[in-house]
Design a protein around this motif. Structure first.
Motif, PDB file in Angstrom:
ATOM      1  N   SER A  52     -11.634 -10.328   0.868  1.00  0.00           N
ATOM      2  CA  SER A  52     -13.065 -10.566   0.710  1.00  0.00           C
ATOM      3  C   SER A  52     -13.551  -9.869  -0.564  1.00  0.00           C
ATOM      4  CB  SER A  52     -13.803 -10.008   1.926  1.00  0.00           C
ATOM      5  OG  SER A  52     -15.175 -10.204   1.778  1.00  0.00           O
ATOM      6  N   GLY A  53     -14.329 -10.590  -1.361  1.00  0.00           N
ATOM      7  CA  GLY A  53     -14.887 -10.005  -2.578  1.00  0.00           C
ATOM      8  C   GLY A  53     -13.931  -9.928  -3.739  1.00  0.00           C
ATOM      9  N   CYS A  54     -12.789 -10.559  -3.681  1.00  0.00           N
ATOM     10  CA  CYS A  54     -11.803 -10.490  -4.765  1.00  0.00           C
ATOM     11  C   CYS A  54     -12.132 -11.496  -5.861  1.00  0.00           C
ATOM     12  CB  CYS A  54     -10.399 -10.728  -4.225  1.00  0.00           C
ATOM     13  SG  CYS A  54      -9.127 -10.717  -5.515  1.00  0.00           S
ATOM     14  N   ALA A  55     -11.967 -12.768  -5.584  1.00  0.00           N
ATOM     15  CA  ALA A  55     -12.261 -13.867  -6.505  1.00  0.00           C
ATOM     16  C   ALA A  55     -11.453 -13.851  -7.800  1.00  0.00           C
ATOM     17  CB  ALA A  55     -13.750 -13.932  -6.818  1.00  0.00           C
ATOM     18  N   ALA A  56     -10.366 -13.101  -7.839  1.00  0.00           N
ATOM     19  CA  ALA A  56      -9.546 -13.080  -9.057  1.00  0.00           C
ATOM     20  C   ALA A  56      -9.056 -14.479  -9.411  1.00  0.00           C
ATOM     21  CB  ALA A  56      -8.358 -12.129  -8.876  1.00  0.00           C
ATOM     22  N   CYS A  57      -8.741 -15.287  -8.401  1.00  0.00           N
ATOM     23  CA  CYS A  57      -8.258 -16.644  -8.641  1.00  0.00           C
ATOM     24  C   CYS A  57      -9.374 -17.574  -9.113  1.00  0.00           C
ATOM     25  CB  CYS A  57      -7.593 -17.210  -7.391  1.00  0.00           C
ATOM     26  SG  CYS A  57      -8.689 -17.290  -5.960  1.00  0.00           S
ATOM     27  N   GLY A 116      -1.273  -9.126  -5.648  1.00  0.00           N
ATOM     28  CA  GLY A 116      -1.051  -7.687  -5.713  1.00  0.00           C
ATOM     29  C   GLY A 116      -1.628  -6.972  -4.505  1.00  0.00           C
ATOM     30  N   SER A 117      -1.937  -5.698  -4.701  1.00  0.00           N
ATOM     31  CA  SER A 117      -2.432  -4.903  -3.578  1.00  0.00           C
ATOM     32  C   SER A 117      -3.939  -4.649  -3.648  1.00  0.00           C
ATOM     33  CB  SER A 117      -1.686  -3.571  -3.498  1.00  0.00           C
ATOM     34  OG  SER A 117      -1.846  -2.855  -4.713  1.00  0.00           O
ATOM     35  N   HIS A 118      -4.591  -5.071  -4.746  1.00  0.00           N
ATOM     36  CA  HIS A 118      -6.045  -4.916  -4.859  1.00  0.00           C
ATOM     37  C   HIS A 118      -6.571  -5.874  -5.937  1.00  0.00           C
ATOM     38  CE1 HIS A 118      -5.246  -2.445  -8.446  1.00  0.00           C
ATOM     39  NE2 HIS A 118      -4.347  -1.831  -7.707  1.00  0.00           N
ATOM     40  N   ARG A 119      -7.875  -6.014  -6.000  1.00  0.00           N
ATOM     41  CA  ARG A 119      -8.521  -6.993  -6.885  1.00  0.00           C
ATOM     42  C   ARG A 119      -8.136  -6.813  -8.354  1.00  0.00           C
ATOM     43  NH1 ARG A 119     -13.491  -7.760  -9.907  1.00  0.00           N
ATOM     44  NH2 ARG A 119     -14.166  -9.919  -9.623  1.00  0.00           N
ATOM     45  N   ASP A 120      -8.186  -5.580  -8.852  1.00  0.00           N
ATOM     46  CA  ASP A 120      -7.858  -5.357 -10.272  1.00  0.00           C
ATOM     47  C   ASP A 120      -6.427  -5.775 -10.576  1.00  0.00           C
ATOM     48  OD1 ASP A 120     -10.405  -4.405 -10.825  1.00  0.00           O
ATOM     49  OD2 ASP A 120      -9.842  -2.300 -10.544  1.00  0.00           O
ATOM     50  N   GLN A 121      -5.521  -5.512  -9.659  1.00  0.00           N
ATOM     51  CA  GLN A 121      -4.132  -5.918  -9.854  1.00  0.00           C
ATOM     52  C   GLN A 121      -4.018  -7.447  -9.841  1.00  0.00           C
ATOM     53  OE1 GLN A 121      -1.195  -4.721  -6.878  1.00  0.00           O
ATOM     54  NE2 GLN A 121       0.108  -4.024  -8.567  1.00  0.00           N
ATOM     55  N   ALA A 122      -4.740  -8.102  -8.967  1.00  0.00           N
ATOM     56  CA  ALA A 122      -4.739  -9.570  -8.924  1.00  0.00           C
ATOM     57  C   ALA A 122      -5.249 -10.140 -10.243  1.00  0.00           C
ATOM     58  CB  ALA A 122      -5.591 -10.066  -7.760  1.00  0.00           C
ATOM     59  N   LEU A 123      -6.324  -9.582 -10.773  1.00  0.00           N
ATOM     60  CA  LEU A 123      -6.851 -10.045 -12.065  1.00  0.00           C
ATOM     61  C   LEU A 123      -5.806  -9.885 -13.163  1.00  0.00           C
ATOM     62  CD1 LEU A 123     -10.483  -8.683 -11.825  1.00  0.00           C
ATOM     63  CD2 LEU A 123      -9.851 -11.084 -12.131  1.00  0.00           C
TER      64      LEU A 123
END
Length: 85
Positions: free
Chosen positions: A5-10, A65-72
């Motif tokens: 929730s709240g990621c939106a990296a994709c 990844g394990s968190h939003r910044d890593q996904a970005l």
């Protein structure tokens, strides 16, 4: 894996070549999709207007990844490596 929730990296890091409402030529990489709300949720979720590529995306640790910044970071690197120079 479930989307965080709240990621939106994709919805930010990759380019989307499919037309979206308001973006007939798609979305450039690194630009937040205009259909994200203030909590970074997709307002087209479940809509027939949502691009197929978005609907078919499946969250997985190798991409998210394990968190939003890593996904970005991961998705940005994948985008850059798939873009011809």
């Amino acid at each position: 894996m479930q989307c965080r929730s709240g990621c939106a990296a994709c919805c930010i890091a990759p380019s989307i070549s499919s037309p979206l409402p308001g973006l007939p030529l798609g979305k450039p990489a690194g630009v937040a999709c205009p259909h994200l709300d203030a909590e970074w949720r997709c307002q087209l979720f479940g809509s027939p207007l949502r691009p197929r590529v978005c609907a078919e995306f499946q969250a997985e640790p190798a991409i998210c990844g394990s968190h939003r910044d890593q996904a970005l970071q991961i998705i940005t690197l994948l985008e850059q490596s798939s873009t011809p120079e």
